[in-house]
Design a protein around this motif. Structure first.
Motif, PDB file in Angstrom:
ATOM      1  N   ARG A  50      -1.470  -4.707   7.854  1.00  0.00           N
ATOM      2  CA  ARG A  50      -1.715  -3.514   8.678  1.00  0.00           C
ATOM      3  C   ARG A  50      -1.073  -2.284   8.048  1.00  0.00           C
ATOM      4  O   ARG A  50      -1.711  -1.234   7.915  1.00  0.00           O
ATOM      5  CB  ARG A  50      -1.150  -3.736  10.080  1.00  0.00           C
ATOM      6  N   VAL A  51       0.180  -2.398   7.643  1.00  0.00           N
ATOM      7  CA  VAL A  51       0.901  -1.248   7.096  1.00  0.00           C
ATOM      8  C   VAL A  51       0.289  -0.798   5.781  1.00  0.00           C
ATOM      9  O   VAL A  51       0.010   0.392   5.573  1.00  0.00           O
ATOM     10  CB  VAL A  51       2.392  -1.611   6.911  1.00  0.00           C
TER      11      VAL A  51
ATOM     12  N   SER B 267      -2.682  -1.388   4.418  1.00  0.00           N
ATOM     13  CA  SER B 267      -4.087  -0.943   4.474  1.00  0.00           C
ATOM     14  C   SER B 267      -4.228   0.476   5.013  1.00  0.00           C
ATOM     15  O   SER B 267      -5.263   1.125   4.791  1.00  0.00           O
ATOM     16  CB  SER B 267      -4.911  -1.901   5.330  1.00  0.00           C
ATOM     17  N   GLN B 268      -3.219   0.996   5.700  1.00  0.00           N
ATOM     18  CA  GLN B 268      -3.281   2.347   6.251  1.00  0.00           C
ATOM     19  C   GLN B 268      -2.796   3.421   5.275  1.00  0.00           C
ATOM     20  O   GLN B 268      -2.962   4.612   5.547  1.00  0.00           O
ATOM     21  CB  GLN B 268      -2.452   2.415   7.533  1.00  0.00           C
ATOM     22  N   LEU B 269      -2.213   3.031   4.146  1.00  0.00           N
ATOM     23  CA  LEU B 269      -1.705   4.010   3.195  1.00  0.00           C
ATOM     24  C   LEU B 269      -2.849   4.762   2.525  1.00  0.00           C
ATOM     25  O   LEU B 269      -3.879   4.184   2.193  1.00  0.00           O
ATOM     26  CB  LEU B 269      -0.846   3.307   2.134  1.00  0.00           C
ATOM     27  N   GLN B 270      -2.643   6.059   2.328  1.00  0.00           N
ATOM     28  CA  GLN B 270      -3.680   6.915   1.768  1.00  0.00           C
ATOM     29  C   GLN B 270      -3.212   7.560   0.466  1.00  0.00           C
ATOM     30  O   GLN B 270      -2.036   7.877   0.308  1.00  0.00           O
ATOM     31  CB  GLN B 270      -4.046   8.023   2.772  1.00  0.00           C
TER      32      GLN B 270
ATOM     33  N   ARG C 203       3.271   6.634   4.520  1.00  0.00           N
ATOM     34  CA  ARG C 203       1.927   7.131   4.813  1.00  0.00           C
ATOM     35  C   ARG C 203       1.029   7.203   3.592  1.00  0.00           C
ATOM     36  O   ARG C 203      -0.174   6.971   3.683  1.00  0.00           O
ATOM     37  CB  ARG C 203       2.013   8.531   5.444  1.00  0.00           C
TER      38      ARG C 203
ATOM     39  N   THR D 135      -6.039  -6.928   1.220  1.00  0.00           N
ATOM     40  CA  THR D 135      -6.410  -5.509   1.208  1.00  0.00           C
ATOM     41  C   THR D 135      -6.058  -4.936  -0.155  1.00  0.00           C
ATOM     42  O   THR D 135      -5.158  -5.423  -0.840  1.00  0.00           O
ATOM     43  CB  THR D 135      -5.678  -4.730   2.319  1.00  0.00           C
TER      44      THR D 135
ATOM     45  N   SER E 294      -5.422   1.207  -5.136  1.00  0.00           N
ATOM     46  CA  SER E 294      -5.051   1.018  -3.730  1.00  0.00           C
ATOM     47  C   SER E 294      -4.053  -0.137  -3.617  1.00  0.00           C
ATOM     48  O   SER E 294      -4.244  -1.212  -4.182  1.00  0.00           O
ATOM     49  CB  SER E 294      -6.296   0.722  -2.892  1.00  0.00           C
TER      50      SER E 294
END
Length: 466
Positions: A287-288, A290-293, A307, A337, A353
């Motif tokens: 979860r953590v 996969s949310q990184l951009q 983040r 991910t 990624s």
């Protein structure tokens, strides 16, 4: 003719090319280092300390500018870049302040008829072969103690960070380091081997890099009977035996793993989690991560792993980590991910990624490799005994850490970890006072702290008969 090339890690565009030094220039640099050695070694510790203090001041004063250079040149995010320059200042200041004490004469025996003293004397010309992942810090931890001792330094930096190397040389000159005492060399591998390592005037070599490079340099240096310090990376275990707060445990593990976009020798490359919390830990990690951009490194001003993520250091580094992830998947690992070069806007830069991997087959070829990039690899351990077997099942032995809620559990476990640095319920602090180094294929020798003054020194014994 091949060149040192500075490339913008975000855009992929070349910034500036620097030619290799000629054979004549390399020989001239070595001549200069030898010529400068007697005067530099003849100065008092206090005189050398004054120069190192000036070096520290300039690293501190120029930290923001230095940070911008490495953000561009090898992709270090702004949240870490200026801090690396400041840490380098701290290292130079530590040795300026403590060097004389650390290298002081020590009386071994004394009697009415004689006195035996151990002294620390410089060896002479040293060669440093440094990597790209911490362009300032790696140089500081090698150069600072040895300059304080009175040695002279030839510095061959990585071919992808020539602007960083030039910035360090500018600081040395501006701080009053005499010509020849510190020299930035853009040397080829052949020049390093035949013009430097084989020359009897070079008395020691420090290399931070790959296992392959370390073995080659150690073999050449050994044939020439020269001291070598090697820091060759690692595949550090990060063992979580228990955790009441899974999100907090995962956040700490991910942030540690993604520091410097996963390109740190002592990063937690193998996260080993007890079966009791394994499923929840993996789910939270996916979860953590996969949310990184992605963001340009100069724009990432908060902590890594929260983040955003920045680019890797080079196209080659990005291609290698993607190939490793693909090889792991082919061997049977699960890629939950990430793990791809990014498309569209980011395609020209070196962005990958961040990935989460599980089920990497124990004993497979990829299982024993070092993942030098943004890859969170998690292993399941049925109990503490299996966790220890996994932790020590690696050719490397740089760092390790273990976490547990129960009093004494982590301490007891940590006593059996095969590593040069072990953290109990936290990481080993990266400070100027703390020695850094490993065992097994992670190399040998230590840098930083008092041990950093012990490597390239003539431990001379003087016996005075009364």
């Amino acid at each position: 003719m091949p060149k040192y090339v500075s490339v913008d890690a975000h855009s992929g565009a070349p910034v500036r090319e620097y030619p290799f030094h000629s054979d004549a220039q390399v020989r001239q640099a070595l001549d200069g280092a030898e010529a400068a050695g007697a005067e530099w070694a003849g100065r008092s510790f206090a005189q050398r300390a004054e120069v190192l203090e000036a070096v520290a001041d300039l690293f501190e004063q120029r930290a923001e500018k230095l940070g911008r250079i490495i953000s561009r040149e090898m992709g270090k995010v702004a949240a870490e870049a200026a801090g690396e320059a400041q840490f380098s200042a701290d290292i130079f200041r530590y040795y300026a302040t403590n060097g004389e004490r650390l290298a002081a004469d020590r009386t071994l025996t004394e009697s009415p008829t004689s006195r035996t003293v151990l002294q620390h004397k410089p060896l002479g010309v040293l060669l440093g072969i440094m990597p790209w992942n911490y362009p300032y810090y790696q140089v500081a931890r090698f150069a600072a103690p040895n300059l304080m001792l009175g040695n002279t330094v030839l510095l061959k930096h990585a071919e992808s960070v020539p602007e960083s190397a030039a910035a360090i040389a500018d600081i040395m000159a501006a701080a009053g380091v005499p010509t020849g005492v510190y020299t930035n060399l853009r040397a080829t591998h052949d020049q390093v081997s035949h013009l430097l390592i084989e020359d009897p005037r070079v008395r020691g070599i420090s290399l931070t890099g790959s296992e392959r490079a370390g073995a080659a340099v150690a073999a050449q240096a050994g044939a020439a009977l020269k001291k070598v310090v090697l820091e060759l990376g690692g595949s550090d275990p990060y063992v979580v035996l228990s955790a009441q707060d899974i999100p907090a445990a995962v956040a700490a593990a991910v942030q540690t793993r993604l520091e410097n976009t996963g390109q740190a020798c002592n990063s937690n490359k193998r996260i080993i989690v007890h079966a009791d919390i394994y499923e929840d830990f993996v789910a939270e990690a996916v979860r953590v991560v996969s949310q990184l951009q992605p963001r340009p490194p100069a724009e990432i001003t908060d902590g890594v792993g929260q983040r955003f993520f920045g680019p890797m250091s080079s196209a080659g580094a990005a291609e290698k980590i993607v190939a490793q992830i693909e090889a792991a998947a082919a061997a049977g690992a699960t890629v939950h991910t990430g793990g791809q070069r990014l498309d569209g806007l980011w395609a020209s830069g070196f962005y990958v990624s961040p990935a989460v991997l599980t089920d990497v087959p124990v004993g497979s070829e990829v299982y024993y490799e070092e993942f030098f990039g943004p890859v969170v690899t998690i292993f399941r351990a049925a109990d503490d005994a299996e966790a220890l077997r996994l932790a020590n099942d690696t050719p490397y032995g740089l760092g390790a850490s273990v976490f547990a809620d129960q009093p004494g559990r982590a301490e007891a476990f940590g006593e059996h970890l095969q590593a040069g640095m072990v953290g109990i319920n936290g990481e080993v602090p990266m400070t100027e006072e703390t020695p850094f180094g490993g065992v097994k294929s992670s190399g040998y020798g230590r840098e930083l702290g008092e041990l950093g003054m012990e490597e390239f020194v003539n431990k001379r014994v003087i016996c005075v008969h009364k």
